[in-house]
Every structure is written in structure tokens, then in C-alpha cells.
Design an enzyme around this catalytic site. Sequence first.
Site, PDB file in Angstrom:
ATOM      1  N   SER A 140      39.217  10.343  53.667  1.00  0.00           N
ATOM      2  CA  SER A 140      38.677  11.039  54.838  1.00  0.00           C
ATOM      3  C   SER A 140      38.324  10.022  55.908  1.00  0.00           C
ATOM      4  O   SER A 140      37.920   8.888  55.591  1.00  0.00           O
ATOM      5  CB  SER A 140      37.406  11.790  54.422  1.00  0.00           C
ATOM      6  OG  SER A 140      36.732  12.278  55.563  1.00  0.00           O
ATOM      7  N   TYR A 155      29.104  11.081  50.365  1.00  0.00           N
ATOM      8  CA  TYR A 155      30.514  11.383  50.624  1.00  0.00           C
ATOM      9  C   TYR A 155      31.179  10.226  51.372  1.00  0.00           C
ATOM     10  O   TYR A 155      32.269   9.777  51.025  1.00  0.00           O
ATOM     11  CB  TYR A 155      30.594  12.676  51.432  1.00  0.00           C
ATOM     12  CG  TYR A 155      31.996  13.164  51.720  1.00  0.00           C
ATOM     13  CD1 TYR A 155      32.769  13.736  50.704  1.00  0.00           C
ATOM     14  CD2 TYR A 155      32.546  13.086  52.997  1.00  0.00           C
ATOM     15  CE1 TYR A 155      34.049  14.206  50.965  1.00  0.00           C
ATOM     16  CE2 TYR A 155      33.818  13.560  53.262  1.00  0.00           C
ATOM     17  CZ  TYR A 155      34.563  14.120  52.250  1.00  0.00           C
ATOM     18  OH  TYR A 155      35.841  14.592  52.517  1.00  0.00           O
TER      19      TYR A 155
HETATM   20  P1  NAP Z   1      37.547  22.221  48.655  1.00  0.00           P
HETATM   21  O1  NAP Z   1      38.160  23.475  49.167  1.00  0.00           O
HETATM   22  O2  NAP Z   1      36.068  22.138  48.488  1.00  0.00           O
HETATM   23  O3  NAP Z   1      38.268  21.870  47.285  1.00  0.00           O
HETATM   24  C1  NAP Z   1      37.814  20.835  46.475  1.00  0.00           C
HETATM   25  C2  NAP Z   1      38.550  20.896  45.163  1.00  0.00           C
HETATM   26  O4  NAP Z   1      38.065  19.836  44.327  1.00  0.00           O
HETATM   27  C3  NAP Z   1      38.315  22.213  44.388  1.00  0.00           C
HETATM   28  O5  NAP Z   1      39.494  22.589  43.751  1.00  0.00           O
HETATM   29  C4  NAP Z   1      37.263  21.799  43.366  1.00  0.00           C
HETATM   30  O6  NAP Z   1      37.245  22.592  42.189  1.00  0.00           O
HETATM   31  C5  NAP Z   1      37.777  20.397  43.055  1.00  0.00           C
HETATM   32  N1  NAP Z   1      36.810  19.607  42.301  1.00  0.00           N
HETATM   33  C6  NAP Z   1      35.550  19.247  42.632  1.00  0.00           C
HETATM   34  N2  NAP Z   1      34.987  18.555  41.634  1.00  0.00           N
HETATM   35  C7  NAP Z   1      35.917  18.468  40.637  1.00  0.00           C
HETATM   36  C8  NAP Z   1      35.948  17.887  39.359  1.00  0.00           C
HETATM   37  N3  NAP Z   1      34.886  17.239  38.857  1.00  0.00           N
HETATM   38  N4  NAP Z   1      37.076  17.978  38.629  1.00  0.00           N
HETATM   39  C9  NAP Z   1      38.158  18.624  39.100  1.00  0.00           C
HETATM   40  N5  NAP Z   1      38.189  19.224  40.304  1.00  0.00           N
HETATM   41  C10 NAP Z   1      37.079  19.144  41.062  1.00  0.00           C
HETATM   42  O7  NAP Z   1      37.908  20.975  49.574  1.00  0.00           O
HETATM   43  P2  NAP Z   1      39.181  20.608  50.489  1.00  0.00           P
HETATM   44  O8  NAP Z   1      38.751  20.702  51.895  1.00  0.00           O
HETATM   45  O9  NAP Z   1      40.398  21.318  50.026  1.00  0.00           O
HETATM   46  O10 NAP Z   1      39.279  19.047  50.158  1.00  0.00           O
HETATM   47  C11 NAP Z   1      40.383  18.459  49.518  1.00  0.00           C
HETATM   48  C12 NAP Z   1      40.331  16.972  49.782  1.00  0.00           C
HETATM   49  O11 NAP Z   1      40.436  16.724  51.193  1.00  0.00           O
HETATM   50  C13 NAP Z   1      39.041  16.297  49.344  1.00  0.00           C
HETATM   51  O12 NAP Z   1      39.330  15.034  48.802  1.00  0.00           O
HETATM   52  C14 NAP Z   1      38.273  16.151  50.636  1.00  0.00           C
HETATM   53  O13 NAP Z   1      37.327  15.103  50.587  1.00  0.00           O
HETATM   54  C15 NAP Z   1      39.406  15.862  51.606  1.00  0.00           C
HETATM   55  N6  NAP Z   1      39.075  16.119  53.006  1.00  0.00           N
HETATM   56  C16 NAP Z   1      38.864  17.389  53.454  1.00  0.00           C
HETATM   57  C17 NAP Z   1      38.570  17.601  54.798  1.00  0.00           C
HETATM   58  C18 NAP Z   1      38.391  18.975  55.354  1.00  0.00           C
HETATM   59  O14 NAP Z   1      38.120  19.076  56.569  1.00  0.00           O
HETATM   60  N7  NAP Z   1      38.504  20.035  54.574  1.00  0.00           N
HETATM   61  C19 NAP Z   1      38.466  16.506  55.671  1.00  0.00           C
HETATM   62  C20 NAP Z   1      38.664  15.223  55.183  1.00  0.00           C
HETATM   63  C21 NAP Z   1      38.973  15.044  53.855  1.00  0.00           C
HETATM   64  P3  NAP Z   1      36.233  23.862  42.002  1.00  0.00           P
HETATM   65  O15 NAP Z   1      36.919  25.026  42.658  1.00  0.00           O
HETATM   66  O16 NAP Z   1      36.120  23.986  40.528  1.00  0.00           O
HETATM   67  O17 NAP Z   1      34.937  23.493  42.673  1.00  0.00           O
END
Ligand code: NAP
Length: 229
Positions: A140, A155
Amino acid sequence: MQKIAIVTGGNRGIGFEICRQLARMGIKVILTARDEGKGKDAVRKLQYEGLDVVFYSLDVTDEQSIKRLAGWVERTFNRIDILINNAAINIDEDCTALKADINKIKETMETNVYGPLRLCQALLPIMRKNNFGRIVNVSSGAGALNEMTTGSPGYRISKTALNVITKLLGNELVATNITVNSLCPGRVRTDMNPNGERSVEQGADTAIWLADENVETGKFFRDRKEIPW
Ligand code: NAP
């Protein structure tokens, strides 16, 4: 030969979309999730679209769970071509570094840093056997020193540390055909960021590109362009 990919946190958000797009490219996708019910539901949705996706249970904070996955992959396919370290948590958003709860930082590090590192350690021997691998760390801009502001201390620290892993492994594997890169997907509308401007399709794009192309190793990207650490 059909490529095999593992995606962590594949049940929702950007991870789910990465699974879909990889599978649309003819890659066999192992969609992993810590919640079996949610993971299997996600797999069913993609299988209904005619995609070659299977489920494997994985909690990235559980070392045994990572070992089980690696053993199963080796026995079943004897190869792994792509690892997308996507799973992450952001649990101290409204906090300052001054008031940060160290336990929340530790919890975040377990998921966002030690999980991806353990997965690399467990799966790299299998990649090395075939001298091929694409490791994509979903990081990120929040972890970029260059873009550092305030909030989400755990984070931010975790994503900076994840970038260090990218750089270290990139250097260690430079003589191989295994690349390790970080990316920032931008602000994507998911449960983690409901106000994000980007769609999950846009958020998944650079991960798919890094998984597919022979991009230089040990770099940090957004929108397919290198960005500063
Ligand atoms: P999200 O919708 O919150 O999804 C996060 C995923 O991680 C979910 O499937 C969650 O599973 C899983 N997870 C969390 N802890 C876990 C564990 N211990 N073992 C296995 N799975 C686990 O987030 P997202 O926005 O799609 O984010 C995906 C990636 O993009 C992340 O690395 C995030 O930091 C990065 N990112 C996102 C943004 C943004 O704007 N959305 C920006 C920058 C970076 P559960 O459903 O079981 O909780």
C-alpha cells in the site's frame, strides 16, 4: 503446462477479483481463505462462471496452516507458479503512533508481514524446483516512506515491512527466474476502504500484470508504473 496460483484472502475484495482475473487467463487458482464457509462460497461463484478455481483453507497467521497448504500443493501439483500475498488487516485506522496499541501492531504484523514471509519461505522451495515464480505482495502507499502521513500506525508499519521483504527476497533471488514485487492497488472500494474511488477490477490490475509479465524484480508499483519506496 497450466500455471498454478495461490491467492491469500481470496474470499472478498481485491483478492476475490484477482482470483477471477487469473482464472480467466487459464490459470488454475487456489483461492484461500481463513473462513471455510466464505471461501467455499467464493469458489462456487467463480466455478459458476466456468472458472478453474479450488478452495484451500488458510489462515496466514497460522504456521501449521501454511505448512499444510505447501505440503498439499507439492503433493498435488509439484509446482506453484504464482503467489499473491493479498490478505491483510487494518485495525488501528483512527490511532496515532503516539497512542498506538502495541498489541494491535503485533496482530497486524502477524497477518500483513509474518504471514506473507512464512508463505514465501514455505513455497519458494517448490518454485525453485521449477526455476519459475511470480510473488506479488499487495502492499500500500500507506507503507511508502515517500507518502507517509498519519493514522493507521500498525498498518503503515506493516506495509513498509512488507516492502522490505520484497526488496530482500528480490535481491536474494536475483539469479533465478523468480520475481518478487510489491504493489499499491490505489484506493479501492472494499470492506477495508468503503470510500475508495477505484473498482476492484482497477485494484486487481497491477497484481495481474505482475503475475503474468516478466517484470524486473524487487520493485514497488502502482498502475503498472514503478513508484518510490
Ligand atoms: P478486505 O476486503 O478487507 O479483504 C481482506 C482479506 O484478507 C479478506 O479476505 C480477509 O478474510 C483476509 N484476511 C485477513 N486476515 C486474514 C488471515 N489471518 N488469514 C487469511 N486471510 C485473512 O481488503 P481489500 O481492500 O480487498 O485489501 C486487499 C489488499 O489490498 C490488502 O493487502 C490491503 O492492505 C491492500 N490495499 C487495499 C486498499 C484499498 O483501498 N482497499 C488500498 C491499499 C492497499 P476475512 O473475510 O476472513 O476477514
